[in-house]
Design a protein around this motif. Structure first.
Motif, PDB file in Angstrom:
ATOM      1  N   ARG D  51       0.814  -1.215   0.000  1.00  0.00           N
ATOM      2  CA  ARG D  51       0.000   0.000   0.000  1.00  0.00           C
ATOM      3  C   ARG D  51       0.848   1.266   0.000  1.00  0.00           C
ATOM      4  NH1 ARG D  51      -5.023  -0.651  -2.060  1.00  0.00           N
ATOM      5  NH2 ARG D  51      -5.548  -2.836  -1.693  1.00  0.00           N
ATOM      6  N   GLU D  53       3.540   1.651  -1.731  1.00  0.00           N
ATOM      7  CA  GLU D  53       3.913   1.858  -3.129  1.00  0.00           C
ATOM      8  C   GLU D  53       2.745   2.460  -3.923  1.00  0.00           C
ATOM      9  OE1 GLU D  53       4.776  -0.703  -1.248  1.00  0.00           O
ATOM     10  OE2 GLU D  53       6.956  -0.843  -1.474  1.00  0.00           O
ATOM     11  N   ILE D  54       1.526   2.000  -3.638  1.00  0.00           N
ATOM     12  CA  ILE D  54       0.367   2.486  -4.395  1.00  0.00           C
ATOM     13  C   ILE D  54       0.047   3.936  -4.015  1.00  0.00           C
ATOM     14  CG2 ILE D  54      -2.108   2.122  -4.794  1.00  0.00           C
ATOM     15  CD1 ILE D  54      -1.540  -0.907  -4.418  1.00  0.00           C
ATOM     16  N   ALA D  57       2.576   6.180  -5.515  1.00  0.00           N
ATOM     17  CA  ALA D  57       2.449   6.365  -6.959  1.00  0.00           C
ATOM     18  C   ALA D  57       1.289   7.297  -7.310  1.00  0.00           C
ATOM     19  CB  ALA D  57       2.277   5.007  -7.642  1.00  0.00           C
ATOM     20  N   MET D  73      -6.830   9.787 -14.307  1.00  0.00           N
ATOM     21  CA  MET D  73      -7.757   8.702 -14.647  1.00  0.00           C
ATOM     22  C   MET D  73      -8.544   9.054 -15.911  1.00  0.00           C
ATOM     23  SD  MET D  73     -10.717   6.795 -12.400  1.00  0.00           S
ATOM     24  CE  MET D  73     -11.806   8.212 -12.247  1.00  0.00           C
ATOM     25  N   GLU D  77      -8.528   6.928 -19.380  1.00  0.00           N
ATOM     26  CA  GLU D  77      -9.708   6.359 -20.063  1.00  0.00           C
ATOM     27  C   GLU D  77      -9.767   6.799 -21.516  1.00  0.00           C
ATOM     28  OE1 GLU D  77     -12.924   7.287 -17.380  1.00  0.00           O
ATOM     29  OE2 GLU D  77     -12.475   5.538 -16.128  1.00  0.00           O
ATOM     30  N   THR D  87       4.199   6.433 -17.648  1.00  0.00           N
ATOM     31  CA  THR D  87       4.650   5.611 -16.522  1.00  0.00           C
ATOM     32  C   THR D  87       6.056   5.089 -16.772  1.00  0.00           C
ATOM     33  OG1 THR D  87       2.388   4.984 -16.005  1.00  0.00           O
ATOM     34  CG2 THR D  87       4.122   3.564 -15.143  1.00  0.00           C
ATOM     35  N   GLN D  88       6.292   4.626 -17.989  1.00  0.00           N
ATOM     36  CA  GLN D  88       7.641   4.158 -18.323  1.00  0.00           C
ATOM     37  C   GLN D  88       8.656   5.289 -18.204  1.00  0.00           C
ATOM     38  OE1 GLN D  88       8.961   1.255 -19.116  1.00  0.00           O
ATOM     39  NE2 GLN D  88       7.127  -0.011 -19.203  1.00  0.00           N
ATOM     40  N   ALA D  92       6.591   5.216 -11.373  1.00  0.00           N
ATOM     41  CA  ALA D  92       5.296   4.777 -10.874  1.00  0.00           C
ATOM     42  C   ALA D  92       4.283   5.912 -10.805  1.00  0.00           C
ATOM     43  CB  ALA D  92       5.471   4.172  -9.491  1.00  0.00           C
ATOM     44  N   LEU D  93       3.082   5.607 -11.231  1.00  0.00           N
ATOM     45  CA  LEU D  93       2.005   6.589 -11.407  1.00  0.00           C
ATOM     46  C   LEU D  93       0.719   5.793 -11.438  1.00  0.00           C
ATOM     47  CD1 LEU D  93       2.203   9.031 -14.461  1.00  0.00           C
ATOM     48  CD2 LEU D  93       0.133   7.776 -13.909  1.00  0.00           C
ATOM     49  N   VAL D  94      -0.121   5.922 -10.430  1.00  0.00           N
ATOM     50  CA  VAL D  94      -1.374   5.162 -10.396  1.00  0.00           C
ATOM     51  C   VAL D  94      -2.539   6.114 -10.661  1.00  0.00           C
ATOM     52  CG1 VAL D  94      -2.966   3.902  -8.917  1.00  0.00           C
ATOM     53  CG2 VAL D  94      -0.563   3.281  -8.954  1.00  0.00           C
ATOM     54  N   PRO D  95      -3.145   6.042 -11.856  1.00  0.00           N
ATOM     55  CA  PRO D  95      -4.100   7.054 -12.303  1.00  0.00           C
ATOM     56  C   PRO D  95      -5.538   6.751 -11.892  1.00  0.00           C
ATOM     57  CG  PRO D  95      -3.657   5.557 -14.098  1.00  0.00           C
ATOM     58  CD  PRO D  95      -2.872   5.054 -12.911  1.00  0.00           C
ATOM     59  N   VAL D  96      -5.771   6.722 -10.596  1.00  0.00           N
ATOM     60  CA  VAL D  96      -7.142   6.648 -10.069  1.00  0.00           C
ATOM     61  C   VAL D  96      -7.217   7.647  -8.906  1.00  0.00           C
ATOM     62  CG1 VAL D  96      -7.459   4.231 -10.753  1.00  0.00           C
ATOM     63  CG2 VAL D  96      -6.632   4.769  -8.456  1.00  0.00           C
ATOM     64  N   SER D 120     -11.415   4.139  -4.481  1.00  0.00           N
ATOM     65  CA  SER D 120     -10.641   5.314  -4.903  1.00  0.00           C
ATOM     66  C   SER D 120     -11.349   6.602  -4.494  1.00  0.00           C
ATOM     67  CB  SER D 120     -10.436   5.273  -6.415  1.00  0.00           C
ATOM     68  OG  SER D 120      -9.678   4.142  -6.789  1.00  0.00           O
TER      69      SER D 120
END
Lengths: 141, 141, 141, 141
Positions: D51, D53-54, D57, D73, D77, D87-88, D92-96, D120
């Motif tokens: 968690r 890490e998430i 991100a 987000m 979509e 992200t590459q 790290a990037l969590v798009p929510v 989320s």
């Protein structure tokens, strides 16, 4: 030729039995086939978190270069930049004793065993004991 | 709390026995502790080369997010970009059935099991059979 | 067993209080659970940008190998190629003092603390002070 | 300008208090400064392993692109390949939702907060509550 799961189980059981008989610290044993792929693993209770990765890297280095990890240690002491470079190239490779090639009676390569948890010398003894318990031949360097 | 090696062996043996009884294709079973670290692995003869990595990633994703891999498949179908992003963030994560959380009778998390080799649904059935054989409780989603 | 968030807060507060009492440079404190996962972090104002990563790597190396980072420094001085190889294998690992294992009164592993910002010896003293403030036992090597 | 540790502590405490008041699942809160570097983290007991890490991100993606993760987000979509590529590129990037920019009363950027553990939308509400508790201004999109 590849080590079978039945043989790999004998290697794991033999290595752990040797460790218990000698009162080694908790061991982790990884058996790879001749292609370098995981066949069997056991990590004893009380071993630290990343012991799979270390045992795997000992065995993986052995298969990757066709030498036991004791030989890789000798190379690391002579040419540390070679081992550092090869690690970048082939992936995880831990060049201390405990990574042992596994051969049949005719010398054919079946895979490799990696052991970690106690001293590197003890790790190697446990690996050799496991290979012998399976009726196979170990090459530590 | 962590699954013990003795329990993990029962999970592995139970999952493989279920696979043989149902004539599944060769299976690979990976058991992780509650911190996501490898405790035991067996890959049956005839399994393809990277089955450890796939079984590991099913179980690893389950521990990482606290959900069985069947729930991660549902999320992947709704928000594929979320699963892609989380994979970059937490490491390998295979979001199809076969990664099952392992709990004790009180609901405490002990670890996770990942199985691969047959269909994802069959992989999950084998994982659940192994967990039951060890007297523990599986959470597939 | 894992360190709780309540305990981790005491470790962080105790380590920072020790640093302020001794007029250390700005410190960063990272507390990991026994699986090596982040529980609590604080980075003091004025600390340089990557201090989280360094404190994390001290603690992470300790959990990964089951030794305080002072023991990893000794190993690095004897076999630098071993530490280099293990870093590739298990991830970030900073082998200087300041990464301390955290145990309960019975010796059970609860996690690890990493501190960085002042000299390595001072970092370790702050880590130990924080662990003591939480009523727990530190293992620096 | 950067968020201070004192402010970051208020954000963390406020976010966790909001989560407890609403009976959310265990939350993890990460506060980054305006350079994207960790200032403070707390992960509640019972949260799954990755968690940090998430949450990291979510906040990291917000700082990296200058937008709350809810906006990322929307972009994911419309153009999933854009988020995959970024992200590459940036890590790290969590798009929510749950990654919120933190600004002062004049709109100056101080950092970002990432929250994960519940839905989320709930994660974002907790992040906003924490930012408000610190007397600062949140930008969720």
């Amino acid at each position: 030729m590849n080590i079978t799961l039945a043989q790999a189980r004998q290697v794991v059981a033999g290595a752990l039995a040797a460790g218990r008989a000698a009162s080694y610290k908790p061991l982790t044993v990884v058996v790879l086939d001749s292609g370098g792929h995981v066949v069997a693993v056991e990590r004893e209770d009380g071993a630290s978190t990343k012991r799979f990765e270390i045992a795997h890297a000992k065995a993986h280095g052995a298969v990757a270069l066709g030498l036991g990890s004791r030989a890789l240690m000798a190379r690391a002491e002579q040419q540390p930049y070679f081992i550092a470079a090869v690690t970048q190239t082939v992936g995880a490779l831990v060049p201390v004793p405990g990574g042992v090639l596994v051969r049949d009676a005719d010398g054919g390569l079946l895979g490799a065993v990696g052991v970690t948890g106690d001293t590197s010398d003890h790790d190697e003894l446990a690996a050799l004991a496991g290979i012998e318990a399976a009726g196979l031949v170990g090459q530590p360097d």
